[in-house]
Design an enzyme around this catalytic site. Structure first.
Site, PDB file in Angstrom:
ATOM      1  N   ARG A  92      46.113  73.937  84.708  1.00  0.00           N
ATOM      2  CA  ARG A  92      47.587  74.546  84.630  1.00  0.00           C
ATOM      3  C   ARG A  92      47.901  74.338  83.576  1.00  0.00           C
ATOM      4  O   ARG A  92      49.035  75.014  83.302  1.00  0.00           O
ATOM      5  CB  ARG A  92      48.235  73.472  85.532  1.00  0.00           C
ATOM      6  N   GLY A  93      47.286  73.792  82.561  1.00  0.00           N
ATOM      7  CA  GLY A  93      47.986  73.772  81.129  1.00  0.00           C
ATOM      8  C   GLY A  93      48.312  74.958  80.269  1.00  0.00           C
ATOM      9  O   GLY A  93      49.146  74.934  79.350  1.00  0.00           O
TER      10      GLY A  93
ATOM     11  N   GLU B 112      43.058  78.762  76.767  1.00  0.00           N
ATOM     12  CA  GLU B 112      43.019  77.332  77.140  1.00  0.00           C
ATOM     13  C   GLU B 112      44.259  76.699  76.334  1.00  0.00           C
ATOM     14  O   GLU B 112      44.768  77.185  75.208  1.00  0.00           O
ATOM     15  CB  GLU B 112      41.683  76.888  76.632  1.00  0.00           C
TER      16      GLU B 112
ATOM     17  N   ASP C 241      39.395  70.015  73.609  1.00  0.00           N
ATOM     18  CA  ASP C 241      39.211  68.431  73.181  1.00  0.00           C
ATOM     19  C   ASP C 241      37.624  68.056  73.071  1.00  0.00           C
ATOM     20  O   ASP C 241      37.160  68.470  71.980  1.00  0.00           O
ATOM     21  CB  ASP C 241      39.863  67.698  74.393  1.00  0.00           C
TER      22      ASP C 241
ATOM     23  N   LYS D 134      41.542  69.771  68.963  1.00  0.00           N
ATOM     24  CA  LYS D 134      41.340  68.724  68.353  1.00  0.00           C
ATOM     25  C   LYS D 134      39.948  68.522  67.875  1.00  0.00           C
ATOM     26  O   LYS D 134      38.940  67.935  68.487  1.00  0.00           O
ATOM     27  CB  LYS D 134      41.565  67.600  69.479  1.00  0.00           C
TER      28      LYS D 134
ATOM     29  N   PHE E   1      47.189  61.933  72.516  1.00  0.00           N
ATOM     30  CA  PHE E   1      47.249  62.610  73.485  1.00  0.00           C
ATOM     31  C   PHE E   1      48.726  63.208  73.562  1.00  0.00           C
ATOM     32  O   PHE E   1      49.660  62.691  73.156  1.00  0.00           O
ATOM     33  CB  PHE E   1      47.113  61.705  74.665  1.00  0.00           C
ATOM     34  N   VAL E   2      48.862  64.563  73.752  1.00  0.00           N
ATOM     35  CA  VAL E   2      49.787  65.315  73.503  1.00  0.00           C
ATOM     36  C   VAL E   2      50.489  65.926  74.999  1.00  0.00           C
ATOM     37  O   VAL E   2      49.753  65.933  76.010  1.00  0.00           O
ATOM     38  CB  VAL E   2      49.695  66.563  72.717  1.00  0.00           C
TER      39      VAL E   2
ATOM     40  N   ASP F 293      50.393  68.352  80.340  1.00  0.00           N
ATOM     41  CA  ASP F 293      50.740  67.238  80.916  1.00  0.00           C
ATOM     42  C   ASP F 293      50.114  65.819  80.759  1.00  0.00           C
ATOM     43  O   ASP F 293      49.112  65.926  80.097  1.00  0.00           O
ATOM     44  CB  ASP F 293      50.618  67.547  82.426  1.00  0.00           C
TER      45      ASP F 293
ATOM     46  N   ARG G   6      55.348  68.680  81.489  1.00  0.00           N
ATOM     47  CA  ARG G   6      54.877  70.273  81.294  1.00  0.00           C
ATOM     48  C   ARG G   6      55.980  70.978  80.938  1.00  0.00           C
ATOM     49  O   ARG G   6      55.966  72.128  80.066  1.00  0.00           O
ATOM     50  CB  ARG G   6      54.164  71.138  82.505  1.00  0.00           C
TER      51      ARG G   6
HETATM   52  P1  IMP Z   1      37.769  68.790  77.186  1.00  0.00           P
HETATM   53  O1  IMP Z   1      37.109  69.301  78.353  1.00  0.00           O
HETATM   54  O2  IMP Z   1      37.547  67.591  76.744  1.00  0.00           O
HETATM   55  O3  IMP Z   1      37.564  69.823  76.084  1.00  0.00           O
HETATM   56  O4  IMP Z   1      39.379  68.992  77.943  1.00  0.00           O
HETATM   57  C1  IMP Z   1      40.113  70.064  77.849  1.00  0.00           C
HETATM   58  C2  IMP Z   1      41.100  69.692  78.827  1.00  0.00           C
HETATM   59  O5  IMP Z   1      41.621  68.321  78.783  1.00  0.00           O
HETATM   60  C3  IMP Z   1      42.564  70.594  78.250  1.00  0.00           C
HETATM   61  O6  IMP Z   1      42.190  71.655  79.105  1.00  0.00           O
HETATM   62  C4  IMP Z   1      43.568  69.686  78.844  1.00  0.00           C
HETATM   63  O7  IMP Z   1      43.897  69.996  80.016  1.00  0.00           O
HETATM   64  C5  IMP Z   1      42.990  68.283  78.842  1.00  0.00           C
HETATM   65  N1  IMP Z   1      43.607  67.514  77.868  1.00  0.00           N
HETATM   66  C6  IMP Z   1      42.596  67.501  76.450  1.00  0.00           C
HETATM   67  N2  IMP Z   1      43.641  66.736  75.595  1.00  0.00           N
HETATM   68  C7  IMP Z   1      44.755  66.690  76.201  1.00  0.00           C
HETATM   69  C8  IMP Z   1      46.029  65.820  75.901  1.00  0.00           C
HETATM   70  O8  IMP Z   1      46.151  65.556  74.699  1.00  0.00           O
HETATM   71  N3  IMP Z   1      46.808  65.908  76.678  1.00  0.00           N
HETATM   72  C9  IMP Z   1      46.876  66.599  78.044  1.00  0.00           C
HETATM   73  N4  IMP Z   1      45.831  67.036  78.160  1.00  0.00           N
HETATM   74  C10 IMP Z   1      44.584  67.054  77.379  1.00  0.00           C
HETATM   75 MG    MG Z   2      43.212  72.241  80.814  1.00  0.00          MG
END
Ligand code: IMP
Ligand code: MG
Length: 179
Positions: A45-46, A101, A105, A133, A154-155, A161, A167
């Site tokens: 949902r982000g 996206e 992360d 990141k 963590f943001v 969220d 959000r």
């Molecule tokens: P990844 O698969 O580790 O790259 O994670 C991506 C997803 O993790 C993003 O779409 C976010 O929904 C969530 N995410 C990563 N970092 C944060 C953060 O700092 N705050 C909130 N959600 C995060």
């Molecule tokens: Mg996400």
């Protein structure tokens, strides 16, 4: 440590976000200039706030679709195992696609989604992420357009969220746990 008490320190203001979104939309519109249609795939949902602002700045014919992947649950740590909870509704074969996206992360989510969508043979598939990141990356994936590079914090806010909260903040802030 009790993770229920936290404060949010502003990291990126609403004004800076708006200015950057305008720049990104301009670059993306230029890149896809002449397309019959750009299918914008938002990852729920982000990305919902970002996609709403970005799409309204596009100078292109646009279709909006959404995909939902499994989230972190109530944790701040990635599960690394990506599941598709909701797939897009439309066909993308031979189409121009932009995946939108909120944050890249570890990269596992985007990597999984992009592989899946590329297997459907789109004409062009590009990625736009609001936040990146890079220090956290575990798989080799990079967005074609990035709003802001941020440190390993963590943001929340602007669609993003922590345990489904914050959000609706108009800016991006870093979560800081307090006693
Ligand atoms: P990844 O698969 O580790 O790259 O994670 C991506 C997803 O993790 C993003 O779409 C976010 O929904 C969530 N995410 C990563 N970092 C944060 C953060 O700092 N705050 C909130 N959600 C995060
Ligand atoms: Mg996400």
């Amino acid at each position: 440590m009790d993770h229920s008490n936290y404060v949010i320190d502003e990291m990126i203001s609403a004004k800076s976000i708006a200015a950057r979104v305008e720049e990104l939309a301009k670059e993306i519109s230029e890149y896809f200039e002449g397309t019959d249609k750009l299918i914008v795939v938002g990852l729920l949902r982000g990305s919902f706030v970002f996609i709403a602002d970005l799409a309204r700045e596009f100078d292109l014919p646009v279709e909006i679709d959404f995909m939902e992947t499994s989230s972190y649950g109530n944790s701040t740590e990635s599960s690394r195992e990506v599941r598709i909870l909701k797939d897009i509704r439309g066909e993308i074969e031979g189409r121009d696609v932009l995946v939108v996206e909120d944050i890249v992360d570890t990269g596992h989510t985007l990597n999984h989604v992009v592989k899946l969508l590329k297997a459907r043979n789109p004409k062009r598939l590009k990625i736009c992420a609001l936040l990146d990141k890079p220090s956290r990356r575990e798989v080799d994936i990079k967005a074609d357009w990035i709003g802001f590079e941020i440190p390993d914090k963590f943001v929340v806010g602007y669609g993003i969220d922590y345990a489904q909260r914050n959000r609706n903040l108009d800016h991006i802030g870093a979560v800081r746990f307090v006693e």
